[in-house]
Design an enzyme around this catalytic site. Structure first.
Site, mmCIF file in Angstrom:
data_model
loop_
_atom_site.group_PDB
_atom_site.id
_atom_site.type_symbol
_atom_site.label_atom_id
_atom_site.label_comp_id
_atom_site.label_asym_id
_atom_site.label_seq_id
_atom_site.Cartn_x
_atom_site.Cartn_y
_atom_site.Cartn_z
ATOM 1 N N LEU A 30 0.826 -1.213 0.000
ATOM 2 C CA LEU A 30 0.000 0.000 0.000
ATOM 3 C C LEU A 30 0.863 1.268 0.000
ATOM 4 C CD1 LEU A 30 -2.826 -1.001 2.524
ATOM 5 C CD2 LEU A 30 -2.710 -1.394 0.054
ATOM 6 N N HIS A 34 -3.375 4.156 -2.534
ATOM 7 C CA HIS A 34 -4.324 3.278 -1.841
ATOM 8 C C HIS A 34 -4.929 4.009 -0.639
ATOM 9 C CE1 HIS A 34 -1.456 0.134 -3.556
ATOM 10 N NE2 HIS A 34 -2.615 -0.290 -4.022
ATOM 11 N N GLN A 58 -5.278 -12.909 -12.174
ATOM 12 C CA GLN A 58 -5.162 -11.738 -13.046
ATOM 13 C C GLN A 58 -3.744 -11.534 -13.562
ATOM 14 O OE1 GLN A 58 -6.572 -9.059 -9.794
ATOM 15 N NE2 GLN A 58 -5.089 -7.630 -10.613
ATOM 16 N N LYS A 146 -6.533 5.470 -11.679
ATOM 17 C CA LYS A 146 -5.216 5.043 -12.182
ATOM 18 C C LYS A 146 -5.380 3.836 -13.110
ATOM 19 C CE LYS A 146 -0.668 4.056 -11.906
ATOM 20 N NZ LYS A 146 -0.607 2.642 -12.084
ATOM 21 N N LEU A 181 1.517 7.150 -8.400
ATOM 22 C CA LEU A 181 1.978 6.144 -7.444
ATOM 23 C C LEU A 181 1.511 4.769 -7.891
ATOM 24 C CD1 LEU A 181 1.449 7.929 -4.010
ATOM 25 C CD2 LEU A 181 3.432 7.944 -5.525
ATOM 26 N N SER A 182 2.389 3.785 -7.728
ATOM 27 C CA SER A 182 2.077 2.416 -8.114
ATOM 28 C C SER A 182 2.964 1.481 -7.296
ATOM 29 C CB SER A 182 2.374 2.223 -9.610
ATOM 30 O OG SER A 182 2.499 0.842 -9.902
ATOM 31 N N SER A 183 2.421 0.334 -6.918
ATOM 32 C CA SER A 183 3.238 -0.641 -6.181
ATOM 33 C C SER A 183 4.430 -1.054 -7.038
ATOM 34 C CB SER A 183 2.403 -1.864 -5.822
ATOM 35 O OG SER A 183 1.259 -1.472 -5.100
ATOM 36 N N ARG A 184 4.257 -1.063 -8.364
ATOM 37 C CA ARG A 184 5.343 -1.502 -9.255
ATOM 38 C C ARG A 184 6.451 -0.463 -9.373
ATOM 39 N NH1 ARG A 184 0.878 -4.381 -12.097
ATOM 40 N NH2 ARG A 184 1.383 -6.593 -11.972
HETATM 41 P P1 AMP Z 1 -3.721 -2.490 -6.758
HETATM 42 O O1 AMP Z 1 -3.260 -2.776 -5.358
HETATM 43 O O2 AMP Z 1 -2.627 -2.035 -7.665
HETATM 44 O O3 AMP Z 1 -4.592 -3.558 -7.321
HETATM 45 O O4 AMP Z 1 -4.672 -1.212 -6.613
HETATM 46 C C1 AMP Z 1 -5.784 -1.230 -5.762
HETATM 47 C C2 AMP Z 1 -6.626 -0.009 -6.044
HETATM 48 O O5 AMP Z 1 -5.864 1.165 -5.794
HETATM 49 C C3 AMP Z 1 -7.091 0.062 -7.509
HETATM 50 O O6 AMP Z 1 -8.438 0.508 -7.538
HETATM 51 C C4 AMP Z 1 -6.155 1.098 -8.084
HETATM 52 O O7 AMP Z 1 -6.705 1.788 -9.186
HETATM 53 C C5 AMP Z 1 -5.959 2.026 -6.909
HETATM 54 N N1 AMP Z 1 -4.734 2.803 -7.080
HETATM 55 C C6 AMP Z 1 -3.489 2.316 -7.314
HETATM 56 N N2 AMP Z 1 -2.619 3.345 -7.470
HETATM 57 C C7 AMP Z 1 -3.334 4.492 -7.349
HETATM 58 C C8 AMP Z 1 -3.015 5.879 -7.423
HETATM 59 N N3 AMP Z 1 -1.781 6.310 -7.664
HETATM 60 N N4 AMP Z 1 -4.012 6.777 -7.247
HETATM 61 C C9 AMP Z 1 -5.281 6.354 -7.001
HETATM 62 N N5 AMP Z 1 -5.648 5.054 -6.932
HETATM 63 C C10 AMP Z 1 -4.688 4.147 -7.095
#
Ligand code: AMP
Length: 273
Positions: A30, A34, A58, A146, A181-184
């Site tokens: 997170l 998130h 997925q 995102k 922002l992204s976990s990756r």
């Molecule tokens: P994930 O853990 O990558 O599957 O993301 C879980 C949720 O968080 C998804 O609905 C994503 O679109 C959202 N999310 C991920 N990164 C962002 C971000 N930078 N801004 C807003 N929502 C995000």
């Protein structure tokens, strides 16, 4: 805050909730993006349940399922700080068995863009979300813009399967230099992090052209390509909200979506016009 591992524990917890229940599905690791979803849910509902589950269905063969970042202790702290009531952190064998039904995402929305490079990805997303929606029975479920294509597919699924759930879109959270922002992003080294800024800069370029009333899609895509050089671009798309490509920007009904490789890491970003 409760940490729930089994479907039965979630059902028992859900039975104690009165009023509106918000649900935030995540794959963990997170970050502040998130957290924005968590805070929206906590402020808009009587109870908030978060799922942290790296959903195997997925991921395509050869993708990063095994090395996807997993930071459960830090995740639990973030959820606690945001005021979450319960986290559902199941093992994969709690969710899936040997023989499984599959919910197919509509191909009109899922065969392009992310789905063209990652065929079957959105079927896995729809399948796991259907399971989670059935287990949790939320009033509201929160999704980031995102993942624009995912958001549109989930909105469509909930509507067409008559699921009584309100899907709440949440704006993209970016770092101060613009990177979504992204976990990756944790895969990127310093040089790649600098290169990754080209994604948001290319979208900013598009935004500036649109503000200057330059609405031609080809012209905008050309300008974005130049901003992204020398990165390997998977796609730059200018589409309406049914993801059909459009020749000219329609204000209020356009999404500009990009997927770009920075080193070996594939990043996505987008702009809702
Ligand atoms: P994930 O853990 O990558 O599957 O993301 C879980 C949720 O968080 C998804 O609905 C994503 O679109 C959202 N999310 C991920 N990164 C962002 C971000 N930078 N801004 C807003 N929502 C995000």
């Amino acid at each position: 805050m409760q940490i729930l591992k089994t479907v039965q524990e979630v059902r028992q917890f859900r039975a104690t909730c009165s009023g509106n229940v918000g649900f935030v599905p995540t794959m963990g690791a997170l970050h502040a993006g998130h957290a924005q979803l968590l805070k929206s849910s906590v402020s808009q509902n009587d109870h908030t349940i978060v799922s942290i589950f790296v959903n195997p269905t997925q991921f395509l063969a050869g993708e990063d399922l095994d090395r996807y970042p997993r930071t459960p202790e830090a995740d639990i702290k973030i959820c606690e700080l945001c005021g979450v009531d319960a986290i559902f952190m199941p093992d994969a064998n709690e969710i899936y068995s040997q023989i499984e039904p599959k919910i197919l995402a509509p191909k009109e929305l899922s065969s392009t863009l992310e789905g063209a490079t990652r065929p079957g990805h959105f079927d896995g997303v729809c399948t796991v979300l259907t399971k989670f929606f059935n287990i949790i029975n939320p009033t509201n479920a929160y999704f980031g813009k995102k993942d624009a294509q995912q958001l549109l597919i989930v909105q469509h699924m909930v509507k067409s399967l008559f699921m009584p759930i309100n899907i709440v879109p949440v704006d993209i959270v970016r770092s101060s230099d613009g990177l979504a922002l992204s976990s990756r992003n944790s895969y990127l080294n310093d040089d790649e992090l600098a290169q990754a800024l080209k994604l948001s800069r290319s979208l900013m370029k598009a935004s500036n052209l649109i503000k200057a009333n330059k609405l031609n899609s080809l012209e905008i895509k050309d300008a974005m390509s130049s901003c992204l050089e020398p990165l390997k671009v998977d796609y730059i798309a200018i589409a309406d909200k049914s993801l059909k490509p459009i020749d000219s920007i329609e204000l209020g009904n356009t999404i500009i979506l990009i997927a770009v490789y920075v080193g070996n890491t594939r990043l996505i970003d987008n702009l809702w016009v």
